[in-house]
Design a protein around this motif. Structure first.
Motif, PDB file in Angstrom:
ATOM      1  N   VAL A  72     129.818  34.920  87.389  1.00  0.00           N
ATOM      2  CA  VAL A  72     129.132  35.541  88.526  1.00  0.00           C
ATOM      3  C   VAL A  72     127.790  35.903  88.220  1.00  0.00           C
ATOM      4  CG1 VAL A  72     129.040  37.911  90.013  1.00  0.00           C
ATOM      5  CG2 VAL A  72     131.136  36.565  89.592  1.00  0.00           C
ATOM      6  N   ARG A  73     127.665  36.708  86.965  1.00  0.00           N
ATOM      7  CA  ARG A  73     126.196  37.074  86.666  1.00  0.00           C
ATOM      8  C   ARG A  73     125.328  35.759  86.284  1.00  0.00           C
ATOM      9  NH1 ARG A  73     126.163  42.631  85.198  1.00  0.00           N
ATOM     10  NH2 ARG A  73     124.289  42.516  84.006  1.00  0.00           N
ATOM     11  N   SER A  74     125.936  34.652  85.786  1.00  0.00           N
ATOM     12  CA  SER A  74     124.954  33.630  85.414  1.00  0.00           C
ATOM     13  C   SER A  74     124.664  32.883  86.553  1.00  0.00           C
ATOM     14  CB  SER A  74     125.844  32.708  84.331  1.00  0.00           C
ATOM     15  OG  SER A  74     126.566  31.719  84.967  1.00  0.00           O
ATOM     16  N   ILE A  75     125.549  32.852  87.800  1.00  0.00           N
ATOM     17  CA  ILE A  75     125.009  32.171  89.042  1.00  0.00           C
ATOM     18  C   ILE A  75     124.040  33.083  89.665  1.00  0.00           C
ATOM     19  CG2 ILE A  75     125.935  31.470  91.149  1.00  0.00           C
ATOM     20  CD1 ILE A  75     128.571  31.042  89.855  1.00  0.00           C
ATOM     21  N   LEU A  76     124.287  34.458  89.954  1.00  0.00           N
ATOM     22  CA  LEU A  76     123.653  35.215  90.700  1.00  0.00           C
ATOM     23  C   LEU A  76     122.324  35.679  89.903  1.00  0.00           C
ATOM     24  CD1 LEU A  76     126.048  37.826  92.256  1.00  0.00           C
ATOM     25  CD2 LEU A  76     125.153  35.651  93.262  1.00  0.00           C
ATOM     26  N   GLY A  77     122.252  35.639  88.564  1.00  0.00           N
ATOM     27  CA  GLY A  77     121.013  36.055  87.944  1.00  0.00           C
ATOM     28  C   GLY A  77     120.182  34.825  87.796  1.00  0.00           C
ATOM     29  N   ALA A  78     120.467  33.718  87.931  1.00  0.00           N
ATOM     30  CA  ALA A  78     119.846  32.369  87.801  1.00  0.00           C
ATOM     31  C   ALA A  78     118.419  32.758  88.174  1.00  0.00           C
ATOM     32  CB  ALA A  78     120.374  31.281  88.007  1.00  0.00           C
ATOM     33  N   GLY A  79     117.182  32.662  87.369  1.00  0.00           N
ATOM     34  CA  GLY A  79     116.031  32.718  87.880  1.00  0.00           C
ATOM     35  C   GLY A  79     115.634  34.177  88.119  1.00  0.00           C
ATOM     36  N   GLU A  80     116.205  34.937  87.816  1.00  0.00           N
ATOM     37  CA  GLU A  80     115.748  36.571  88.167  1.00  0.00           C
ATOM     38  C   GLU A  80     115.375  36.765  89.485  1.00  0.00           C
ATOM     39  OE1 GLU A  80     115.669  39.151  85.773  1.00  0.00           O
ATOM     40  OE2 GLU A  80     117.220  37.719  84.733  1.00  0.00           O
ATOM     41  N   ARG A  81     115.971  36.107  90.271  1.00  0.00           N
ATOM     42  CA  ARG A  81     115.861  36.280  91.828  1.00  0.00           C
ATOM     43  C   ARG A  81     116.048  37.536  92.377  1.00  0.00           C
ATOM     44  NH1 ARG A  81     119.566  33.218  92.373  1.00  0.00           N
ATOM     45  NH2 ARG A  81     118.503  31.235  92.291  1.00  0.00           N
ATOM     46  N   ALA A  82     114.857  37.947  93.375  1.00  0.00           N
ATOM     47  CA  ALA A  82     115.530  39.363  94.085  1.00  0.00           C
ATOM     48  C   ALA A  82     116.686  39.078  94.970  1.00  0.00           C
ATOM     49  CB  ALA A  82     114.066  39.739  94.782  1.00  0.00           C
ATOM     50  N   LEU A  83     117.492  40.158  95.212  1.00  0.00           N
ATOM     51  CA  LEU A  83     118.504  39.779  96.190  1.00  0.00           C
ATOM     52  C   LEU A  83     118.356  40.746  97.505  1.00  0.00           C
ATOM     53  CD1 LEU A  83     121.104  39.694  93.668  1.00  0.00           C
ATOM     54  CD2 LEU A  83     120.617  37.994  94.854  1.00  0.00           C
ATOM     55  N   ASP A  84     116.920  41.070  97.890  1.00  0.00           N
ATOM     56  CA  ASP A  84     116.641  41.845  98.872  1.00  0.00           C
ATOM     57  C   ASP A  84     117.478  41.726 100.183  1.00  0.00           C
ATOM     58  OD1 ASP A  84     114.769  43.342  97.239  1.00  0.00           O
ATOM     59  OD2 ASP A  84     113.084  41.965  97.633  1.00  0.00           O
ATOM     60  N   GLY A  85     118.051  42.735 100.495  1.00  0.00           N
ATOM     61  CA  GLY A  85     118.786  42.331 101.951  1.00  0.00           C
ATOM     62  C   GLY A  85     120.086  41.815 101.884  1.00  0.00           C
ATOM     63  N   ALA A  86     120.382  41.133 101.004  1.00  0.00           N
ATOM     64  CA  ALA A  86     121.481  40.315 100.893  1.00  0.00           C
ATOM     65  C   ALA A  86     122.870  41.104 100.843  1.00  0.00           C
ATOM     66  CB  ALA A  86     121.488  39.298  99.876  1.00  0.00           C
ATOM     67  N   THR A  87     124.020  40.834 101.410  1.00  0.00           N
ATOM     68  CA  THR A  87     125.028  41.569 100.973  1.00  0.00           C
ATOM     69  C   THR A  87     125.948  40.622 100.354  1.00  0.00           C
ATOM     70  OG1 THR A  87     125.051  42.743 103.071  1.00  0.00           O
ATOM     71  CG2 THR A  87     127.269  42.599 101.973  1.00  0.00           C
ATOM     72  N   LEU A  88     126.485  40.932  98.981  1.00  0.00           N
ATOM     73  CA  LEU A  88     127.354  40.220  98.099  1.00  0.00           C
ATOM     74  C   LEU A  88     128.834  40.792  98.192  1.00  0.00           C
ATOM     75  CD1 LEU A  88     125.033  40.021  95.067  1.00  0.00           C
ATOM     76  CD2 LEU A  88     125.302  38.361  96.695  1.00  0.00           C
ATOM     77  N   VAL A  89     129.747  39.877  98.329  1.00  0.00           N
ATOM     78  CA  VAL A  89     131.261  40.199  98.361  1.00  0.00           C
ATOM     79  C   VAL A  89     131.632  39.755  97.288  1.00  0.00           C
ATOM     80  CG1 VAL A  89     133.304  40.300  99.557  1.00  0.00           C
ATOM     81  CG2 VAL A  89     131.136  40.995 100.669  1.00  0.00           C
ATOM     82  N   ASN A  90     132.001  40.136  96.077  1.00  0.00           N
ATOM     83  CA  ASN A  90     132.565  39.686  94.828  1.00  0.00           C
ATOM     84  C   ASN A  90     134.066  39.602  95.036  1.00  0.00           C
ATOM     85  OD1 ASN A  90     132.711  38.675  92.529  1.00  0.00           O
ATOM     86  ND2 ASN A  90     132.162  40.350  91.159  1.00  0.00           N
ATOM     87  N   LEU A  91     134.685  38.467  95.090  1.00  0.00           N
ATOM     88  CA  LEU A  91     136.072  38.343  95.216  1.00  0.00           C
ATOM     89  C   LEU A  91     136.899  37.811  93.755  1.00  0.00           C
ATOM     90  CD1 LEU A  91     136.741  37.363  98.680  1.00  0.00           C
ATOM     91  CD2 LEU A  91     136.900  39.682  97.822  1.00  0.00           C
ATOM     92  N   THR A  92     135.719  37.935  92.698  1.00  0.00           N
ATOM     93  CA  THR A  92     136.150  37.527  91.546  1.00  0.00           C
ATOM     94  C   THR A  92     137.281  38.521  90.734  1.00  0.00           C
ATOM     95  OG1 THR A  92     134.200  36.158  91.422  1.00  0.00           O
ATOM     96  CG2 THR A  92     135.349  36.687  89.142  1.00  0.00           C
ATOM     97  N   SER A  93     138.088  38.166  90.193  1.00  0.00           N
ATOM     98  CA  SER A  93     138.959  39.012  89.504  1.00  0.00           C
ATOM     99  C   SER A  93     138.203  39.784  88.036  1.00  0.00           C
ATOM    100  CB  SER A  93     140.336  38.695  88.783  1.00  0.00           C
ATOM    101  OG  SER A  93     141.010  38.117  90.060  1.00  0.00           O
ATOM    102  N   GLY A  94     138.338  40.967  87.869  1.00  0.00           N
ATOM    103  CA  GLY A  94     137.849  41.464  86.601  1.00  0.00           C
ATOM    104  C   GLY A  94     138.162  42.845  86.432  1.00  0.00           C
ATOM    105  N   SER A  95     137.517  43.723  85.400  1.00  0.00           N
ATOM    106  CA  SER A  95     137.854  45.157  85.285  1.00  0.00           C
ATOM    107  C   SER A  95     137.041  45.957  85.982  1.00  0.00           C
ATOM    108  CB  SER A  95     137.635  45.430  83.606  1.00  0.00           C
ATOM    109  OG  SER A  95     136.164  45.381  83.586  1.00  0.00           O
ATOM    110  N   SER A  96     137.493  47.087  86.220  1.00  0.00           N
ATOM    111  CA  SER A  96     136.531  48.156  86.955  1.00  0.00           C
ATOM    112  C   SER A  96     135.225  48.431  86.618  1.00  0.00           C
ATOM    113  CB  SER A  96     137.455  49.512  87.245  1.00  0.00           C
ATOM    114  OG  SER A  96     137.627  50.138  85.827  1.00  0.00           O
ATOM    115  N   ASP A  97     135.099  48.259  85.060  1.00  0.00           N
ATOM    116  CA  ASP A  97     133.711  48.654  84.498  1.00  0.00           C
ATOM    117  C   ASP A  97     133.052  47.347  84.734  1.00  0.00           C
ATOM    118  OD1 ASP A  97     133.966  50.866  83.013  1.00  0.00           O
ATOM    119  OD2 ASP A  97     134.477  49.942  81.122  1.00  0.00           O
ATOM    120  N   GLN A  98     133.383  46.151  84.883  1.00  0.00           N
ATOM    121  CA  GLN A  98     132.645  45.191  85.126  1.00  0.00           C
ATOM    122  C   GLN A  98     132.127  45.111  86.606  1.00  0.00           C
ATOM    123  OE1 GLN A  98     135.619  41.921  84.171  1.00  0.00           O
ATOM    124  NE2 GLN A  98     134.038  41.173  82.570  1.00  0.00           N
TER     125      GLN A  98
END
Ligand code: NDP
Length: 288
Positions: A72-98
């Motif tokens: 998730v982070r490598s895809i969304l973080g590519a190019g240090e892009r700003a995500l202004d105004g976007a809504t992200l719904v992350n349905l990837t399984s992981g821990s609560s800390d993550q």
């Protein structure tokens, strides 16, 4: 007309998500690391995004479902892009800390972030049986709930972004406990020629009956009062000894019943023998 939506990640689950959105009439943009999977969705009416960035820009709502949070982070973080105004719904399984870390990270880049957990297999997506847990701010969810409902039954758990992952883990604890208890009984009965299929309906009935006790027992835990209304822990421990003896005599594993009895013994040693089973919450609430 339906709201546009982007789906990033077209594995078994991501494909099902994108197909359900297309079926519900949402203009759906897709991106996947391996492009062959994109072709399949484009043939079904999806729009191809040439890059992750184009995918994010194509819709106000982006659903991401990949292997893990690192992806998730490598895809969304590519190019240090700003995500202004976007809504992200992350349905990837992981821990609560993550989940909480990713929420913080996304919000710092200007995104609204919801963390979800899918309690269903891909073929159920798009039906009410597919329960999708959501954690994050209610107003962020409300804006996109009509779109997300195309995927299944949306259940909002609260603002803490770790909640979906925690409910997911709690569900696993329940699932494995029920399955292990059933396997213990099945192993025991098979030693006298009762096959698994004969015992299964009995086991199912017991599981349903015990599940019915949970709301009442939960009230005892929340009130921190455990009067022995139907049975005291001391009585339960004698039954546990019985299960261990039967398992030993039959030559099947005693590991699970011994573990349960060890916890009950500790609760009794702490003075709770005259109280009801849910008093064991103290054993579960301390590190071992
Ligand atoms: P798959 O293995 O089928 O798909 C994994 C997806 O992640 C692919 O799109 C893959 O891209 C992508 N991916 C992995 N690593 C990277 C990376 N470094 N960069 C870019 N993309 C990457 O898994 P599922 O679709 O089954 O599962 C996805 C998520 O959904 C998991 O978190 C899973 O736990 C969860 N889930 C799945 C359920 C199921 O029954 N399948 C049920 C409930 C939850 P590529 O195609 O290029 O390899």
């Amino acid at each position: 007309s339906r709201a546009p939506v982007t789906v990033i990640g077209l594995g078994l689950m991501g494909q099902a998500l994108a197909e359900a959105l297309l079926s519900a009439g949402h203009p759906t943009t897709v991106w996947n690391r391996t492009s062959a999977k994109v072709d399949r969705l484009v043939a079904k009416g999806a729009r191809r995004a040439p890059s992750e960035g184009h995918a994010l820009d194509a819709s106000p709502l982006t659903i991401i479902c990949v292997t893990d949070y690192r992806a998730v982070r490598s895809i969304l973080g590519a190019g240090e892009r700003a995500l202004d105004g976007a809504t992200l719904v992350n349905l990837t399984s992981g821990s609560s800390d993550q989940a909480r870390e990713t929420a913080h990270w996304a919000q710092q880049r200007g995104a609204r972030y919801l963390d979800g957990a899918i309690m269903a297999v891909p073929p159920a997506i798009g039906t009410p049986e597919a329960v999708i847990l959501q954690a994050g701010r209610a107003e962020d969810l409300e804006a996109h709930e009509p779109t997300l409902r195309a995927l299944g039954t949306i259940t909002h758990l609260g603002a803490n972004h770790g909640l979906a992952a925690l409910y997911d883990s709690a569900g696993l604890a329940m699932m494995w406990s029920v399955l292990n208890a059933w396997l213990q009984g099945t192993a025991l009965l098979r030693t006298v020629g009762v096959d698994a299929a004969t015992y299964a309906p009995f086991a199912q009935q017991i599981a349903v009956e015990v599940a019915g006790w949970l709301p009442g027992y939960a009230e005892q835990i929340d009130a921190d009062r455990f009067p022995a209304e139907v049975s005291a822990l001391e009585t339960d421990v004698r039954a546990m000894e019985h299960l261990i003896e039967e398992s030993e005599a039959a030559g099947v594993s005693t590991q699970l019943p011994r573990m349960i009895k060890a916890m009950a013994d500790r609760a009794i040693a702490a003075g709770h023998g005259g109280e009801q089973y849910p008093v064991m919450i103290e054993e579960f609430s301390t590190p071992s």
